[in-house]
Design a protein around this motif. Structure first.
Motif, PDB file in Angstrom:
ATOM      1  N   LYS A 284       0.823  -1.207   0.000  1.00 17.78           N
ATOM      2  CA  LYS A 284       0.000   0.000   0.000  1.00 17.78           C
ATOM      3  C   LYS A 284       0.856   1.254   0.000  1.00 17.78           C
ATOM      4  CE  LYS A 284      -3.857   2.353   0.414  1.00 17.78           C
ATOM      5  NZ  LYS A 284      -4.825   2.447  -0.693  1.00 17.78           N
ATOM      6  N   GLN A 285       1.921   1.266   0.791  1.00 15.55           N
ATOM      7  CA  GLN A 285       2.773   2.443   0.867  1.00 15.55           C
ATOM      8  C   GLN A 285       3.531   2.679  -0.438  1.00 15.55           C
ATOM      9  OE1 GLN A 285       1.467   4.128   3.074  1.00 15.55           O
ATOM     10  NE2 GLN A 285       3.084   4.532   4.549  1.00 15.55           N
TER      11      GLN A 285
ATOM     12  N   ASN B 215       1.100   4.203  -2.730  1.00 14.79           N
ATOM     13  CA  ASN B 215       0.844   5.606  -2.391  1.00 14.79           C
ATOM     14  C   ASN B 215       1.953   6.521  -2.909  1.00 14.79           C
ATOM     15  OD1 ASN B 215      -1.565   5.057  -1.157  1.00 14.79           O
ATOM     16  ND2 ASN B 215      -0.756   5.037   0.919  1.00 14.79           N
TER      17      ASN B 215
ATOM     18  N   LYS C 256       1.421   6.859  -6.621  1.00 11.95           N
ATOM     19  CA  LYS C 256       0.287   7.741  -6.863  1.00 11.95           C
ATOM     20  C   LYS C 256       0.685   9.191  -6.627  1.00 11.95           C
ATOM     21  CE  LYS C 256      -4.472   8.644  -5.373  1.00 11.95           C
ATOM     22  NZ  LYS C 256      -5.557   8.227  -4.443  1.00 11.95           N
TER      23      LYS C 256
ATOM     24  N   GLN D 213       0.514  12.563   1.485  1.00 13.74           N
ATOM     25  CA  GLN D 213       0.128  11.717   0.358  1.00 13.74           C
ATOM     26  C   GLN D 213       0.248  10.228   0.650  1.00 13.74           C
ATOM     27  OE1 GLN D 213       2.232  14.237   0.385  1.00 13.74           O
ATOM     28  NE2 GLN D 213       2.282  15.381  -1.519  1.00 13.74           N
ATOM     29  N   LEU D 214       0.983   9.870   1.715  1.00 13.99           N
ATOM     30  CA  LEU D 214       1.171   8.457   2.022  1.00 13.99           C
ATOM     31  C   LEU D 214       0.124   7.923   2.986  1.00 13.99           C
ATOM     32  CD1 LEU D 214       5.042   8.022   2.397  1.00 13.99           C
ATOM     33  CD2 LEU D 214       3.607   7.908   0.368  1.00 13.99           C
TER      34      LEU D 214
ATOM     35  N   ASP E  70      -3.592   6.927   4.364  1.00 14.33           N
ATOM     36  CA  ASP E  70      -4.870   6.462   3.812  1.00 14.33           C
ATOM     37  C   ASP E  70      -5.952   7.485   4.117  1.00 14.33           C
ATOM     38  OD1 ASP E  70      -3.829   4.112   2.831  1.00 14.33           O
ATOM     39  OD2 ASP E  70      -4.159   3.040   4.713  1.00 14.33           O
TER      40      ASP E  70
END
Length: 253
Positions: free
Chosen positions: A48-49, A52, A55, A181-182, A184
């Motif tokens: 997930k990180q 991120n 993204k 930005q990292l 959730d």
């Protein structure tokens, strides 16, 4: 093991041995299940990180950021002080920050940019945090005197449950928990970020250590009056009860 030892004078050795074996088998299963669960969480967190960060790199600056950067490009007299003051305005967007770095270089200035805003360093930090946590899983159920490399990581102070005693892991937190930005995004906010907690701690920096509940409520009232925009944060902090007391008292007035 102490209970088994105490039972040696009550039960036959064969019974004690059988029960000890059954306990050890259950304990082994529990360790395997718990460790597997944590490893799954760590892998999911790592993936997930990394996503991120990718993204973040792909997200374009806002219109206001682009307008500001375009104006700055037309200037040839930017000073280091100006650029350092502008820097926080683009923290929330990676590409805007990198553009500002380029503008600074064109003016002969090197910006002091936090390592948290370097995507290469963030990917490295995520991988290092992953490896560190996986190593901690290997030590999770060992006696404290056998976890030399992770003793500080597993240390917990009941008075400061959120305090991290491992300097190694604290470094990873400094990189991964302070970049908007990292994090959730959630429709309902349920806790404070590191920076938000620091802000609340600053508001209460002059609160006496021995303050009673009445004094705490009065101090909280003053903070709420000075910073009404941060009342939602106060309700998520350790002063939430005092906020409720103040609001309940104000309804009666």
């Amino acid at each position: 093991m102490e209970r088994f030892k105490e039972s040696e004078n009550t039960f036959a050795p064969a019974v004690i041995a059988s029960r000890r074996q059954a306990y050890n088998d259950e304990h082994t299963k529990m360790i395997a299940a718990a460790t597997a669960s944590y490893r799954f969480m760590i892998r999911a967190f790592t993936t997930k990180q990394h996503d991120n960060v990718r993204k973040m790199v792909r997200t374009a600056p806002t219109e206001s950021m682009r307008n500001l950067l375009e104006v700055l490009k037309m200037r040839d007299d930017l000073s280091q002080v100006e650029l350092q003051d502008i820097l926080p305005c683009v923290y929330d967007n990676y590409n805007a920050l990198k553009t500002l770095e380029t503008i600074a270089r064109q003016n002969g200035i090197t910006l002091t940019v936090p390592v948290q805003l370097d995507c290469v360093e963030m990917h490295k930090a995520i991988d290092k945090a992953h490896d560190y946590l996986m190593g901690a899983c290997d030590e999770l159920f060992k006696p404290k005197d056998k976890t030399v490399h992770f003793r500080d990581f597993f240390t917990v102070n009941p008075d400061e449950p959120d305090k991290v005693y491992s300097p190694v892991y604290a470094d990873y937190i400094a990189v991964l928990d302070t970049v908007p930005q990292l994090q959730d995004v959630s429709a309902k906010k349920s806790g404070l970020s590191v920076l938000e907690k620091q802000k609340i701690d600053w508001y209460f920096r002059d609160l006496p250590d021995n303050a009673n509940k009445t004094q705490l409520a009065q101090f909280t009232r003053n903070v709420m009056q000075k910073h009404p925009e941060d009342i939602p944060l106060l309700k998520l902090s350790q002063y939430a009860e005092s906020v409720e007391i103040v609001e309940a008292a104000e309804k009666k007035e």
